[in-house]
Design a protein around this motif. Structure first.
Motif, PDB file in Angstrom:
ATOM      1  N   MET A  46      -4.986 -65.200  85.898  1.00 61.25           N
ATOM      2  CA  MET A  46      -4.926 -66.655  85.697  1.00 61.25           C
ATOM      3  C   MET A  46      -5.218 -67.040  84.254  1.00 61.25           C
ATOM      4  SD  MET A  46      -3.915 -67.792  88.618  1.00 61.25           S
ATOM      5  CE  MET A  46      -2.892 -66.331  88.592  1.00 61.25           C
ATOM      6  N   GLN A  47      -4.400 -66.534  83.353  1.00 65.14           N
ATOM      7  CA  GLN A  47      -4.537 -66.797  81.920  1.00 65.14           C
ATOM      8  C   GLN A  47      -3.379 -67.681  81.477  1.00 65.14           C
ATOM      9  OE1 GLN A  47      -5.069 -63.160  79.597  1.00 65.14           O
ATOM     10  NE2 GLN A  47      -5.580 -62.018  81.437  1.00 65.14           N
ATOM     11  N   LYS A  48      -3.692 -68.619  80.586  1.00 62.85           N
ATOM     12  CA  LYS A  48      -2.644 -69.510  80.094  1.00 62.85           C
ATOM     13  C   LYS A  48      -1.589 -68.732  79.301  1.00 62.85           C
ATOM     14  CE  LYS A  48      -5.667 -73.494  79.744  1.00 62.85           C
ATOM     15  NZ  LYS A  48      -6.353 -74.448  78.858  1.00 62.85           N
ATOM     16  N   GLY A  49      -0.410 -69.306  79.187  1.00 65.31           N
ATOM     17  CA  GLY A  49       0.692 -68.674  78.450  1.00 65.31           C
ATOM     18  C   GLY A  49       0.347 -68.394  77.000  1.00 65.31           C
ATOM     19  N   THR A  50      -0.587 -69.162  76.459  1.00 70.54           N
ATOM     20  CA  THR A  50      -1.006 -68.950  75.067  1.00 70.54           C
ATOM     21  C   THR A  50      -1.688 -67.588  74.897  1.00 70.54           C
ATOM     22  OG1 THR A  50      -2.975 -70.216  75.637  1.00 70.54           O
ATOM     23  CG2 THR A  50      -1.270 -71.385  74.401  1.00 70.54           C
ATOM     24  N   GLU A  51      -2.119 -66.964  75.994  1.00 70.80           N
ATOM     25  CA  GLU A  51      -2.797 -65.671  75.934  1.00 70.80           C
ATOM     26  C   GLU A  51      -1.817 -64.493  75.957  1.00 70.80           C
ATOM     27  OE1 GLU A  51      -6.194 -65.429  75.581  1.00 70.80           O
ATOM     28  OE2 GLU A  51      -5.958 -67.588  75.341  1.00 70.80           O
ATOM     29  N   GLN A  52      -0.530 -64.766  76.108  1.00 69.20           N
ATOM     30  CA  GLN A  52       0.441 -63.663  76.209  1.00 69.20           C
ATOM     31  C   GLN A  52       0.421 -62.801  74.931  1.00 69.20           C
ATOM     32  OE1 GLN A  52       4.342 -65.024  78.445  1.00 69.20           O
ATOM     33  NE2 GLN A  52       3.535 -66.723  77.274  1.00 69.20           N
ATOM     34  N   VAL A  53       0.471 -61.504  75.126  1.00 68.59           N
ATOM     35  CA  VAL A  53       0.508 -60.549  74.014  1.00 68.59           C
ATOM     36  C   VAL A  53       1.962 -60.335  73.601  1.00 68.59           C
ATOM     37  CG1 VAL A  53       0.047 -58.135  73.398  1.00 68.59           C
ATOM     38  CG2 VAL A  53      -1.543 -59.371  74.899  1.00 68.59           C
ATOM     39  N   CYS A  54       2.834 -60.387  74.570  1.00 69.98           N
ATOM     40  CA  CYS A  54       4.235 -60.030  74.351  1.00 69.98           C
ATOM     41  C   CYS A  54       5.034 -60.627  75.510  1.00 69.98           C
ATOM     42  CB  CYS A  54       4.313 -58.508  74.350  1.00 69.98           C
ATOM     43  SG  CYS A  54       5.953 -57.817  74.381  1.00 69.98           S
ATOM     44  N   ALA A  55       6.245 -61.034  75.239  1.00 72.15           N
ATOM     45  CA  ALA A  55       7.119 -61.515  76.315  1.00 72.15           C
ATOM     46  C   ALA A  55       8.552 -61.177  75.961  1.00 72.15           C
ATOM     47  CB  ALA A  55       6.967 -63.027  76.503  1.00 72.15           C
ATOM     48  N   GLY A  56       9.374 -61.043  76.965  1.00 71.70           N
ATOM     49  CA  GLY A  56      10.767 -60.735  76.683  1.00 71.70           C
ATOM     50  C   GLY A  56      11.638 -60.894  77.904  1.00 71.70           C
ATOM     51  N   PHE A  57      12.917 -60.789  77.655  1.00 71.83           N
ATOM     52  CA  PHE A  57      13.849 -60.742  78.782  1.00 71.83           C
ATOM     53  C   PHE A  57      15.047 -59.899  78.401  1.00 71.83           C
ATOM     54  CE2 PHE A  57      15.287 -64.524  76.454  1.00 71.83           C
ATOM     55  CZ  PHE A  57      16.668 -64.451  76.515  1.00 71.83           C
ATOM     56  N   CYS A  58      15.640 -59.309  79.432  1.00 71.48           N
ATOM     57  CA  CYS A  58      16.852 -58.528  79.238  1.00 71.48           C
ATOM     58  C   CYS A  58      17.955 -59.240  79.985  1.00 71.48           C
ATOM     59  CB  CYS A  58      16.630 -57.118  79.799  1.00 71.48           C
ATOM     60  SG  CYS A  58      17.946 -55.989  79.330  1.00 71.48           S
ATOM     61  N   VAL A  59      19.069 -59.500  79.331  1.00 68.73           N
ATOM     62  CA  VAL A  59      20.179 -60.164  80.011  1.00 68.73           C
ATOM     63  C   VAL A  59      21.311 -59.157  80.199  1.00 68.73           C
ATOM     64  CG1 VAL A  59      20.912 -61.236  77.813  1.00 68.73           C
ATOM     65  CG2 VAL A  59      21.765 -62.151  79.954  1.00 68.73           C
ATOM     66  N   TYR A  60      21.733 -59.032  81.470  1.00 68.40           N
ATOM     67  CA  TYR A  60      22.817 -58.104  81.814  1.00 68.40           C
ATOM     68  C   TYR A  60      24.098 -58.931  81.876  1.00 68.40           C
ATOM     69  CZ  TYR A  60      18.460 -55.921  83.209  1.00 68.40           C
ATOM     70  OH  TYR A  60      17.158 -55.466  83.205  1.00 68.40           O
ATOM     71  N   GLY A  61      24.748 -59.070  80.725  1.00 67.24           N
ATOM     72  CA  GLY A  61      25.950 -59.884  80.626  1.00 67.24           C
ATOM     73  C   GLY A  61      27.092 -59.027  80.119  1.00 67.24           C
ATOM     74  N   PRO A  62      28.051 -59.643  79.425  1.00 64.04           N
ATOM     75  CA  PRO A  62      29.138 -58.849  78.843  1.00 64.04           C
ATOM     76  C   PRO A  62      28.574 -57.709  77.989  1.00 64.04           C
ATOM     77  CG  PRO A  62      29.630 -61.184  78.648  1.00 64.04           C
ATOM     78  CD  PRO A  62      28.224 -61.088  79.184  1.00 64.04           C
ATOM     79  N   THR A  63      27.466 -57.990  77.277  1.00 65.34           N
ATOM     80  CA  THR A  63      26.673 -56.899  76.713  1.00 65.34           C
ATOM     81  C   THR A  63      25.270 -57.022  77.297  1.00 65.34           C
ATOM     82  OG1 THR A  63      26.009 -58.250  74.832  1.00 65.34           O
ATOM     83  CG2 THR A  63      27.896 -56.803  74.488  1.00 65.34           C
TER      84      THR A  63
END
Ligand code: AHM
Ligand code: MG
Length: 335
Positions: free
Chosen positions: A151-168
């Motif tokens: 239960m930590q606020k988003g400001t505490e994030q160390v790292c974030a990301g996303f991978c999109v499986y699209g045309p690439t």
């Protein structure tokens, strides 16, 4: 740099070297996430051939029908991440409880939340889907993390990301030092830095919202969209375009590329559940990325990354993207 460019692992190692106290654990964790995303890209790409399309016979914790690939991609994430010693626990969109590290493996200092396959209603229609993740520190001295430790606020994030499986297949990453985009080179099996220092233009003439919910929206969103639709004939003095992929990874990727505003606001149909999108593994990581690229992200009333979480599967309204448009929508909520 080799002739094929900087790989994501080389990029992360070099970024971590800038932190003298770095133990290499975050680099190791990122390497595990990268391996999961490559495996998921492969499965998504071949899903029709190997019979992974369509619904499973189960529902997830939110009461949504699960796709076969929702379950399989969740397993891929867990199996890649649970044994390497970088995590203390995990939380997934597809699993109700916190996922513990099996007894036989060492525990690490990070927590992860993830949506293994966001936008999965799009799999069978061959539109982009993706994996979203957020990394937090496990509180000091905690050996068996519980929901409270997440239960930590988003400001505490160390790292974030996303991978999109699209045309690439692309992986977008922030560790709080800007946003970088990497493209999967399938010939060499590496994500290569192709989009360094991604930034979101402050202004835009493109909005993304599910218009079929219009009659349920609150007044500030009604006003904003009505003004966009009026175009040059209204108070905005310019024409707007609209996009809706029903896949947040595709929308956020588009906004990182050419600007825009994305909204899944509160509406009377979903008011009881607090919104549509989940704070811990959709809204917070996307907000971290958007803010790091110069955009803004709000519930309409509050910066998303400052929302105090109360549950792993908690939902929030989401308004994010080009700074000046998000500020406008927020100002309509105030007036
Ligand atoms: P999911 O995690 O079950 O795929 O749901 C999240 C997705 C987002 O990617 C997208 O923005 C939204 O749901 C689309 O919702 P709708 O189908 O109501 O337009
Ligand atoms: Mg999702």
């Amino acid at each position: 740099m080799s002739e094929i460019g900087t790989s994501i692992i080389q990029f992360i190692v070099e970024e971590q070297r800038a932190h003298p106290n770095s133990t290499g654990s975050l680099t190791g964790l990122m390497s595990d996430i990268v391996s999961s995303c490559k495996k998921i890209a492969h499965l998504v790409n071949r899903s029709g051939i190997i019979g992974l399309g369509g619904a499973a016979e189960s529902e997830n914790v939110q009461g949504e029908v699960q796709k076969k690939l929702d379950i399989i991609t969740n397993d891929v994430m867990v199996e890649h991440l649970n044994w390497t010693g970088h995590l203390a626990a995990m939380a997934s969109e597809e699993i109700e409880e916190v996922i513990q590290i099996p007894e036989q493996y060492p525990k690490g200092k990070y927590l992860i939340t993830f949506d293994p396959l966001d936008g999965s209603s799009n799999i069978d229609v061959n539109i982009s889907v993706g994996t979203i993740f957020s990394i937090l520190r496990c509180p000091e001295g905690v050996d068996n993390p519980t929901v409270e430790d997440f239960m930590q606020k988003g400001t505490e994030q160390v790292c974030a990301g996303f991978c999109v499986y699209g045309p690439t297949t692309m992986l977008i990453l922030t560790t709080g030092n800007g946003v970088n985009g990497f493209t999967l080179d399938r010939d060499v099996g590496e994500f290569i830095l192709t989009h360094p220092k991604m930034t979101i233009p402050e202004d835009t003439a493109e909005f993304a919202i599910n218009m079929s919910n219009q009659r349920f929206w609150e007044q500030p969103v009604q006003r904003y969209i009505e003004e966009c639709v009026q175009g040059v004939e209204g108070s905005r003095d310019k024409d707007f375009n609209m996009r809706w992929n029903a896949s947040m990874v595709a929308e956020v990727y588009r906004i990182l590329t050419r600007g825009g505003i994305f909204m899944y606001p509160i509406d009377s149909k979903i008011a009881k559940q607090g919104g549509k999108l989940r704070l811990m593994y959709e809204a917070n990581p996307m907000s971290f990325i958007v803010e790091q690229a110069g955009g803004l992200s709000s519930t309409g009333h509050q910066r998303i990354m400052e929302v105090q979480p109360t549950g792993v599967h908690q939902r929030v309204p989401v308004i994010l993207g080009s700074k000046n448009e998000v500020e406008r929508v927020v100002s309509y909520h105030k007036s």
